[in-house]
Design a protein around this motif. Structure first.
Motif, PDB file in Angstrom:
ATOM      1  N   TYR A   1      24.110 -26.709   1.105  1.00  0.00           N
ATOM      2  CA  TYR A   1      25.625 -26.971   1.861  1.00  0.00           C
ATOM      3  C   TYR A   1      26.478 -27.126   0.454  1.00  0.00           C
ATOM      4  O   TYR A   1      27.567 -26.627   0.482  1.00  0.00           O
ATOM      5  CB  TYR A   1      25.425 -28.158   2.625  1.00  0.00           C
ATOM      6  CG  TYR A   1      24.925 -28.066   4.037  1.00  0.00           C
ATOM      7  CD1 TYR A   1      25.506 -27.022   4.977  1.00  0.00           C
ATOM      8  CD2 TYR A   1      23.840 -28.540   4.590  1.00  0.00           C
ATOM      9  CE1 TYR A   1      25.069 -26.809   6.190  1.00  0.00           C
ATOM     10  CE2 TYR A   1      23.167 -28.221   5.600  1.00  0.00           C
ATOM     11  CZ  TYR A   1      23.718 -27.556   6.519  1.00  0.00           C
ATOM     12  OH  TYR A   1      23.077 -27.231   7.869  1.00  0.00           O
TER      13      TYR A   1
ATOM     14  N   GLY B   1      17.516 -36.286   7.063  1.00  0.00           N
ATOM     15  CA  GLY B   1      17.698 -35.273   6.268  1.00  0.00           C
ATOM     16  C   GLY B   1      17.570 -33.870   6.875  1.00  0.00           C
ATOM     17  O   GLY B   1      17.388 -33.722   8.066  1.00  0.00           O
TER      18      GLY B   1
ATOM     19  N   LYS C   1      17.617 -36.697  15.385  1.00  0.00           N
ATOM     20  CA  LYS C   1      17.232 -35.384  14.913  1.00  0.00           C
ATOM     21  C   LYS C   1      15.926 -35.450  14.354  1.00  0.00           C
ATOM     22  O   LYS C   1      15.634 -36.083  13.381  1.00  0.00           O
ATOM     23  CB  LYS C   1      18.254 -35.124  13.669  1.00  0.00           C
ATOM     24  CG  LYS C   1      18.489 -33.770  13.146  1.00  0.00           C
ATOM     25  CD  LYS C   1      17.359 -32.811  12.693  1.00  0.00           C
ATOM     26  CE  LYS C   1      16.766 -33.229  11.285  1.00  0.00           C
ATOM     27  NZ  LYS C   1      17.712 -32.775  10.233  1.00  0.00           N
TER      28      LYS C   1
ATOM     29  N   TYR D   1      17.796 -29.704  15.264  1.00  0.00           N
ATOM     30  CA  TYR D   1      18.703 -29.669  13.949  1.00  0.00           C
ATOM     31  C   TYR D   1      20.185 -29.802  14.448  1.00  0.00           C
ATOM     32  O   TYR D   1      20.454 -29.302  15.577  1.00  0.00           O
ATOM     33  CB  TYR D   1      18.553 -28.355  13.429  1.00  0.00           C
ATOM     34  CG  TYR D   1      19.084 -28.224  11.909  1.00  0.00           C
ATOM     35  CD1 TYR D   1      18.544 -28.696  10.849  1.00  0.00           C
ATOM     36  CD2 TYR D   1      20.453 -27.580  11.869  1.00  0.00           C
ATOM     37  CE1 TYR D   1      19.225 -28.751   9.739  1.00  0.00           C
ATOM     38  CE2 TYR D   1      21.165 -27.652  10.383  1.00  0.00           C
ATOM     39  CZ  TYR D   1      20.357 -28.160   9.390  1.00  0.00           C
ATOM     40  OH  TYR D   1      20.907 -27.985   8.050  1.00  0.00           O
TER      41      TYR D   1
ATOM     42  N   SER E   1      21.363 -36.906  -1.325  1.00  0.00           N
ATOM     43  CA  SER E   1      22.596 -37.282  -2.081  1.00  0.00           C
ATOM     44  C   SER E   1      23.783 -36.554  -1.123  1.00  0.00           C
ATOM     45  O   SER E   1      24.750 -37.052  -1.237  1.00  0.00           O
ATOM     46  CB  SER E   1      22.630 -36.225  -3.138  1.00  0.00           C
ATOM     47  OG  SER E   1      22.280 -35.066  -3.192  1.00  0.00           O
TER      48      SER E   1
ATOM     49  N   TYR F   1      13.740 -41.872   1.174  1.00  0.00           N
ATOM     50  CA  TYR F   1      12.477 -41.182   1.243  1.00  0.00           C
ATOM     51  C   TYR F   1      11.641 -41.705  -0.208  1.00  0.00           C
ATOM     52  O   TYR F   1      12.083 -41.523  -1.174  1.00  0.00           O
ATOM     53  CB  TYR F   1      12.727 -39.766   1.167  1.00  0.00           C
ATOM     54  CG  TYR F   1      11.473 -38.933   0.932  1.00  0.00           C
ATOM     55  CD1 TYR F   1      10.390 -38.911   1.993  1.00  0.00           C
ATOM     56  CD2 TYR F   1      11.129 -37.969  -0.201  1.00  0.00           C
ATOM     57  CE1 TYR F   1       9.177 -38.178   1.792  1.00  0.00           C
ATOM     58  CE2 TYR F   1       9.999 -37.118  -0.333  1.00  0.00           C
ATOM     59  CZ  TYR F   1       8.903 -37.372   0.878  1.00  0.00           C
ATOM     60  OH  TYR F   1       7.932 -36.669   0.873  1.00  0.00           O
TER      61      TYR F   1
ATOM     62  N   ALA G   1      10.490 -39.222  -3.092  1.00  0.00           N
ATOM     63  CA  ALA G   1      11.458 -38.376  -3.830  1.00  0.00           C
ATOM     64  C   ALA G   1      11.239 -38.567  -5.507  1.00  0.00           C
ATOM     65  O   ALA G   1      11.040 -39.824  -5.832  1.00  0.00           O
ATOM     66  CB  ALA G   1      13.078 -38.586  -3.643  1.00  0.00           C
TER      67      ALA G   1
ATOM     68  N   GLN H   1      16.290 -41.085  -3.997  1.00  0.00           N
ATOM     69  CA  GLN H   1      17.031 -41.709  -2.919  1.00  0.00           C
ATOM     70  C   GLN H   1      17.455 -43.061  -2.838  1.00  0.00           C
ATOM     71  O   GLN H   1      18.552 -43.390  -2.219  1.00  0.00           O
ATOM     72  CB  GLN H   1      16.284 -41.164  -1.747  1.00  0.00           C
ATOM     73  CG  GLN H   1      16.158 -39.540  -1.545  1.00  0.00           C
ATOM     74  CD  GLN H   1      16.014 -39.264   0.032  1.00  0.00           C
ATOM     75  OE1 GLN H   1      15.812 -40.105   1.066  1.00  0.00           O
ATOM     76  NE2 GLN H   1      16.061 -37.855   0.129  1.00  0.00           N
TER      77      GLN H   1
HETATM   78  C1  UD1 Z   1      12.923 -35.261   0.830  1.00  0.00           C
HETATM   79  C2  UD1 Z   1      13.614 -34.820  -0.006  1.00  0.00           C
HETATM   80  O1  UD1 Z   1      13.338 -34.600  -1.161  1.00  0.00           O
HETATM   81  N1  UD1 Z   1      15.033 -34.626   0.017  1.00  0.00           N
HETATM   82  C3  UD1 Z   1      15.979 -34.046  -0.923  1.00  0.00           C
HETATM   83  C4  UD1 Z   1      16.682 -32.981  -0.318  1.00  0.00           C
HETATM   84  O2  UD1 Z   1      17.480 -33.569   0.959  1.00  0.00           O
HETATM   85  P1  UD1 Z   1      17.984 -33.063   2.205  1.00  0.00           P
HETATM   86  O3  UD1 Z   1      18.218 -31.539   2.084  1.00  0.00           O
HETATM   87  O4  UD1 Z   1      17.711 -33.652   3.276  1.00  0.00           O
HETATM   88  O5  UD1 Z   1      19.337 -33.568   1.707  1.00  0.00           O
HETATM   89  P2  UD1 Z   1      20.735 -34.342   1.872  1.00  0.00           P
HETATM   90  O6  UD1 Z   1      20.725 -35.364   2.714  1.00  0.00           O
HETATM   91  O7  UD1 Z   1      21.485 -34.348   0.537  1.00  0.00           O
HETATM   92  O8  UD1 Z   1      21.478 -33.287   2.749  1.00  0.00           O
HETATM   93  C5  UD1 Z   1      21.318 -32.674   3.964  1.00  0.00           C
HETATM   94  C6  UD1 Z   1      22.485 -31.839   4.334  1.00  0.00           C
HETATM   95  O9  UD1 Z   1      22.084 -31.284   5.575  1.00  0.00           O
HETATM   96  C7  UD1 Z   1      23.111 -31.440   6.600  1.00  0.00           C
HETATM   97  N2  UD1 Z   1      22.138 -31.657   7.685  1.00  0.00           N
HETATM   98  C8  UD1 Z   1      21.273 -32.444   8.043  1.00  0.00           C
HETATM   99  C9  UD1 Z   1      20.595 -32.427   9.098  1.00  0.00           C
HETATM  100  C10 UD1 Z   1      21.065 -31.661  10.133  1.00  0.00           C
HETATM  101  O10 UD1 Z   1      20.519 -31.647  11.312  1.00  0.00           O
HETATM  102  N3  UD1 Z   1      22.258 -30.944   9.967  1.00  0.00           N
HETATM  103  C11 UD1 Z   1      22.639 -30.798   8.772  1.00  0.00           C
HETATM  104  O11 UD1 Z   1      23.752 -29.973   8.742  1.00  0.00           O
HETATM  105  C12 UD1 Z   1      23.693 -32.831   5.944  1.00  0.00           C
HETATM  106  O12 UD1 Z   1      24.635 -32.883   6.971  1.00  0.00           O
HETATM  107  C13 UD1 Z   1      23.849 -32.627   4.772  1.00  0.00           C
HETATM  108  O13 UD1 Z   1      24.704 -32.192   4.264  1.00  0.00           O
HETATM  109  O14 UD1 Z   1      17.772 -32.702  -1.073  1.00  0.00           O
HETATM  110  C14 UD1 Z   1      18.748 -33.824  -1.576  1.00  0.00           C
HETATM  111  C15 UD1 Z   1      19.673 -33.089  -2.579  1.00  0.00           C
HETATM  112  O15 UD1 Z   1      19.118 -32.794  -3.922  1.00  0.00           O
HETATM  113  C16 UD1 Z   1      18.071 -35.019  -2.322  1.00  0.00           C
HETATM  114  O16 UD1 Z   1      19.078 -35.841  -2.421  1.00  0.00           O
HETATM  115  C17 UD1 Z   1      17.008 -35.204  -1.336  1.00  0.00           C
HETATM  116  O17 UD1 Z   1      16.236 -36.438  -1.858  1.00  0.00           O
END
Ligand code: UD1
Length: 388
Positions: free
Chosen positions: A19, A203, A232, A259, A279, A297, A300, A305
């Motif tokens: 994203y 996440g 979710k 999702y 993040s 988590y 990590a 985290q």
């Molecule tokens: C388990 C792990 O190692 N996780 C890492 C991963 O997490 P992860 O990919 O889960 O990380 P984030 O929480 O940073 O981002 C999730 C993104 O997905 C979006 N979203 C989420 C769920 C959903 O149903 N729909 C949706 O759109 C959220 O709004 C957000 O923009 O990358 C991040 C960025 O480096 C790290 O900080 C996390 O530690």
């Protein structure tokens, strides 16, 4: 005739890297509408769906993760990195790229290696409060570093020359007015009038521990007309979660989804979020002023985290609950008094610093444009209009 801007962005694995990469790409497009922008990722991660869905081209390269659990396979990493770096060099050349950007996650490193091999400038964005291994490596290959959180500076070689730009957020989240969207969002999600909505979000991949606690909580509160849970789960846990909610009666107050494609609606409709502390999530919560209970988590790398979560909990904008202490009972003890205290929720919402990340995409784009030799590009700054 001016050559159009051409940028390759390495971002993949999970939503937390993809994203922000998309937010950067959109900001580059706003600044240079004829820009040619493509992504490098893996053939397995969420990028295979999210990047084409957003209208960008995805190149896939062979990679193995920077992961100590690889055991003896980690000795293969340098050769794999050189191979994927050479693939990225070919992609950069074919596209006529002027700059490469690594957004973290293991697709980041080969793009930076590829840029080095092609003799092109590159830029690394670190999104976590403690950097991951791929970015620590990539940061040694380029003098141009940008940070989401200032606290990661000390962990990077060359961190003193890094610029803190914040975490790039996609338009609907960077500009979300939670109060204005709330009525329409609650109608769209079918939340009854007067009910409090708690969003459980593990996440981009889901989190079994949070889903488990949410199912227990829904069972305890199954007779409450004034509470709704949106859980979710991630695709793999969906059917089992629905079956367990049906079995304990929690389905009366809770809905499980695989999702959330519209996080803006989920955030606008919710009163409280219980989530991991990736993040991007932490930056979104801060930007939109969303009260949260953060359950980092625990595995990590560098416990990043927990460090991400402290950015909000230190400010009083979120509560921090360690994963090992997370259960339906522990969450109930935190959430029930919080939901009954709108003044406290409002104070948490105000405690976050909303300004840090809202302009991050434009700031990072400006750095990439300067490296690409497009310093004259301007930002129209037109508000994005999203309809429900
Ligand atoms: C388990 C792990 O190692 N996780 C890492 C991963 O997490 P992860 O990919 O889960 O990380 P984030 O929480 O940073 O981002 C999730 C993104 O997905 C979006 N979203 C989420 C769920 C959903 O149903 N729909 C949706 O759109 C959220 O709004 C957000 O923009 O990358 C991040 C960025 O480096 C790290 O900080 C996390 O530690």
């Amino acid at each position: 005739m001016r050559t159009p801007l051409s940028v390759v962005i390495g971002a993949g694995g999970t939503g937390g890297h993809i994203y922000p990469g998309l937010a950067l790409a959109d900001a580059l497009r706003r600044a240079a509408p004829d820009a040619v922008i493509s992504f490098v990722g893996t053939a397995r991660g969420l990028e295979t769906r999210l990047i084409p869905q957003a209208g960008y081209r995805l190149h896939t390269v062979d990679m193995i993760p920077f992961d100590p659990s690889l055991g003896a396979r980690r000795y293969l990493l340098p050769a794999a990195l050189l191979r994927s770096g050479a693939q990225c060099r070919a992609i950069l050349k074919e596209q006529g790229a002027q700059v490469a950007v690594g957004m973290g996650g293991y697709p980041s490193a080969p793009v930076i290696v590829g840029a080095r091999l092609a003799g092109l400038p590159s830029l690394v964005h670190e999104s976590n409060a403690v950097p991951g291994r791929a970015n620590k490596f990539a940061a040694r290959l380029t003098p141009h570093l940008a940070l989401a959180f200032d606290r990661s500076r000390a962990h990077l070689t060359g961190g003193e020359r890094a610029e803190t730009v914040g975490m790039p957020l996609v338009g609907p989240l960077a500009q979300l007015d939670r109060a204005a969207l709330r009525p329409a969002a609650r109608r769209a999600l079918g939340v009854p009038d007067g009910a409090r909505l708690v969003l459980f979000n593990g996440g981009s991949l889901g989190a079994a521990r949070l889903t488990e606690a949410a199912v227990g909580l829904a069972g305890c509160h199954r007779a409450r007309p004034d509470l709704r849970l949106l859980i979710k789960t991630g695709p793999a846990a969906l059917e089992e979660t629905r079956a367990r909610l049906a079995a304990n009666g929690g389905a009366a107050v809770a809905e499980a989804v695989p999702y959330l494609d519209r996080m803006d609606l989920a955030y606008a409709a919710a009163d409280l979020v219980v989530c991991r502390a990736g993040s991007a999530t932490v930056a979104e919560l801060a930007t939109i002023g969303m009260p949260a209970v953060l359950v980092p988590y625990p595995h990590a790398p560098g416990d990043h985290q927990t460090h991400n979560a402290r950015v909000l909990s230190d400010a009083g904008a979120a509560l921090l609950l360690p994963d090992a202490e997370t259960s339906a009972r522990a969450l109930d003890a935190l959430i029930t008094p919080l939901l009954a205290d709108p003044g406290r929720l409002a104070a948490m919402a105000r405690a976050a610093d909303p300004g840090t990340h809202a302009r991050a995409a434009d700031l990072l784009a400006a750095k990439a444009l300067a490296l690409a030799g497009h310093p004259g590009a301007t930002y129209p700054n037109t508000p994005l209009k999203e309809s429900i």
